[in-house]
Design a protein around this motif. Structure first.
Motif, PDB file in Angstrom:
ATOM      1  N   GLY A  90      14.790   6.371   3.308  1.00  0.00           N
ATOM      2  CA  GLY A  90      13.721   5.687   2.588  1.00  0.00           C
ATOM      3  C   GLY A  90      14.105   4.381   1.925  1.00  0.00           C
ATOM      4  O   GLY A  90      13.232   3.567   1.606  1.00  0.00           O
ATOM      5  N   ALA A  91      15.413   4.139   1.722  1.00  0.00           N
ATOM      6  CA  ALA A  91      15.851   2.923   1.036  1.00  0.00           C
ATOM      7  C   ALA A  91      17.370   2.911   0.996  1.00  0.00           C
ATOM      8  O   ALA A  91      18.035   3.853   1.452  1.00  0.00           O
ATOM      9  N   PHE A  92      17.918   1.839   0.429  1.00  0.00           N
ATOM     10  CA  PHE A  92      19.345   1.727   0.127  1.00  0.00           C
ATOM     11  C   PHE A  92      19.429   1.131  -1.264  1.00  0.00           C
ATOM     12  O   PHE A  92      18.799   0.100  -1.538  1.00  0.00           O
ATOM     13  N   VAL A  93      20.172   1.774  -2.158  1.00  0.00           N
ATOM     14  CA  VAL A  93      20.123   1.434  -3.581  1.00  0.00           C
ATOM     15  C   VAL A  93      21.523   1.171  -4.117  1.00  0.00           C
ATOM     16  O   VAL A  93      22.412   2.019  -4.003  1.00  0.00           O
ATOM     17  N   ALA A  98      16.802  -1.758  -5.023  1.00  0.00           N
ATOM     18  CA  ALA A  98      16.489  -0.915  -3.872  1.00  0.00           C
ATOM     19  C   ALA A  98      16.001  -1.791  -2.726  1.00  0.00           C
ATOM     20  O   ALA A  98      14.962  -2.455  -2.837  1.00  0.00           O
ATOM     21  N   TYR A  99      16.759  -1.791  -1.652  1.00  0.00           N
ATOM     22  CA  TYR A  99      16.362  -2.478  -0.423  1.00  0.00           C
ATOM     23  C   TYR A  99      15.530  -1.487   0.378  1.00  0.00           C
ATOM     24  O   TYR A  99      16.013  -0.442   0.819  1.00  0.00           O
ATOM     25  N   PHE A 139      23.144   2.446   6.191  1.00  0.00           N
ATOM     26  CA  PHE A 139      23.942   1.673   5.239  1.00  0.00           C
ATOM     27  C   PHE A 139      24.704   2.636   4.338  1.00  0.00           C
ATOM     28  O   PHE A 139      24.101   3.464   3.646  1.00  0.00           O
ATOM     29  N   LEU A 140      26.022   2.515   4.320  1.00  0.00           N
ATOM     30  CA  LEU A 140      26.860   3.375   3.496  1.00  0.00           C
ATOM     31  C   LEU A 140      27.800   2.506   2.676  1.00  0.00           C
ATOM     32  O   LEU A 140      28.452   1.604   3.210  1.00  0.00           O
ATOM     33  N   LEU A 285      20.938   7.235  -5.728  1.00  0.00           N
ATOM     34  CA  LEU A 285      20.333   6.233  -6.597  1.00  0.00           C
ATOM     35  C   LEU A 285      21.412   5.680  -7.513  1.00  0.00           C
ATOM     36  O   LEU A 285      21.791   6.298  -8.512  1.00  0.00           O
ATOM     37  N   ARG A 286      21.933   4.513  -7.168  1.00  0.00           N
ATOM     38  CA  ARG A 286      23.032   3.908  -7.929  1.00  0.00           C
ATOM     39  C   ARG A 286      22.452   2.910  -8.903  1.00  0.00           C
ATOM     40  O   ARG A 286      21.898   1.890  -8.501  1.00  0.00           O
TER      41      ARG A 286
END
Length: 287
Positions: A90-93, A98-99, A139-140, A285-286
Motif C-alpha cells: 500500500g505504500a513505502f514509509v 509515505a510514498y 522497496f526495502l 510505519l517509520r
C-alpha cells in the motif's frame, strides 16, 4: 512460536548478538480475502478459498506482533478488494513521509487511495506517485539504502522517484522468476541498523547483475534454498532479533539461528493462495 530442531543446538560464542527493536506496523484483516482473479503464479481462482481460515491464520500473526511489543495499527478492509490484506503493497514509509502505491493491475488499483487516505489521517505526509510501484513489496530499507525491485510490478521509473522523495541511495534489483514477483518474496531484511546491515535472499530470483551487486554489497548474506523460498519463507519480517517466517521454512530457520536470530514460524498457508506471506501482510510505519 519459535522454530526449533528436536534437539537444542549448543550456544555458539561466534554467533553475533542481535538486538530487537519494537516496530510500528500497519495490517489489514482479511475479512474479504478470496482468490477471484489471477495476477501472479500463486493464484488459481479454480481452487477453493477459506476466508475464515485466512482470518484465523492472520490473527496468529497479529497476536505474535503484539506479543513482541509492536505497535500494530489496522486499516479497515474494504469489500471487493480481496488483496487488501497485503498491506505492504500500500505504500513505502520513511521518516513520516509515505510514498503512495500505484498498482500495476486494475484489480488492485482501488487499494491505493484507501491506503493514502489512511496514512493522511494518521498524520503522514503522503506523496502521490507518478510511476507504477507496489510500495514496500518492492522497496526495502537496509541501513540508509533502499533496495528496489523491478521486473514484474514496480517500474524502474519509480526507483528514480523514490530516490527523489527520500534523498537516499537506491539500488535497483531485477527480478526474473515470476513466482517471486515482488522483491519482498525473494529478499528479507534481517537487520536494518546502519553499520550492521544483514539480509537473506534467493539468488536465482535475480538477474546476473543484481546477484553480483548483492554479493558485493552484502557478502555475509544468508542464501536461502528454493524449497524454503517456495513457501515464501523469505517473505519475512524482522525486528533485528526475532524473525517471523513461514513455519514450513525449516532450513531457513536453522540458518537464522546460526546467525544469532530467533526464528518464529507462523502458518499463513491460506494467504499463500493469493501469493502473499508474513511480509506482504506487514507495512512498516517509520516515523
Amino acid at each position: 512460536m519459535s522454530i526449533t530442531d528436536q534437539e537444542e543446538e549448543p550456544a555458539s560464542a561466534e554467533r553475533p548478538l542481535r538486538t530487537p527493536r519494537a516496530r510500528t506496523v500497519l495490517m489489514c484483516r482479511p475479512e474479504h480475502f478470496d482468490v477471484v482473479y489471477r495476477i501472479n503464479p500463486w493464484m488459481n481462482p479454480g481452487l477453493p478459498t477459506d476466508t475464515s481460515l485466512a482470518v484465523r491464520q492472520w490473527d496468529e500473526l497479529y497476536r505474535l506482533y503484539v506479543g513482541l511489543g509492536f505497535d500494530v495499527r489496522l486499516i479497515e478492509p474494504l469489500a471487493g478488494l480481496p488483496d487488501m490484506v497485503y498491506a505492504a503493497n500500500g505504500a513505502f514509509v520513511i521518516g513520516n513521509i509515505a510514498y503512495g502505491a500505484s498498482f500495476a493491475y486494475p484489480e488492485r488499483q482501488p487499494e491505493a487511495p484507501a491506503y493514502r487516505a489512511w496514512l493522511r489521517g494518521e498524520g503522514f505526509e503522503v506523496v502521490a506517485p507518478r510511476a507504477v510501484n507496489e510500495g514496500e513489496g518492492d522497496f526495502l530499507l537496509v541501513g540508509e539504502t533502499i533496495l528496489a525491485g523491478t521486473g514484474f510490478r514496480s517500474s524502474s521509473a519509480s526507483h528514480r522517484e523514490v530516490a527523489e522523495v527520500y534523498g537516499r541511495e537506491v539500488l535497483t534489483l531485477r527480478l526474473v522468476d515470476p513466482s517471486f514477483y515482488h522483491l519482498d518474496t525473494a529478499l528479507a531484511v534481517l537487520d536494518d541498523t546502519p553499520g550492521r546491515e544483514h539480509i537473506a535472499y534467493l539468488p536465482p530470483a535475480f538477474d546476473a547483475d543484481s546477484r553480483a551487486l548483492l554479493a558485493e554489497r552484502y557478502p555475509d548474506a544468508i542464501l536461502v534454498d528454493g524449497d524454503d523460498a517456495a513457501v515464501l519463507g523469505l517473505n519475512a519480517f524482522s525486528d533485528g532479533y526475532h524473525v517471523v517466517i513461514a513455519s514450513r521454512a525449516l532450513d531457513f530457520a536453522r540458518q537464522l539461528r546460526d546467525h544469532g536470530y530467533e526464528a518464529m514460524g507462523v502458518d499463513l498457508s491460506e494467504l499463500l493462495l493469493g501469493g502473499g506471506g508474513v511480509k506482504c501482510c506487514t507495512l512498516e510505519l517509520r516515523r
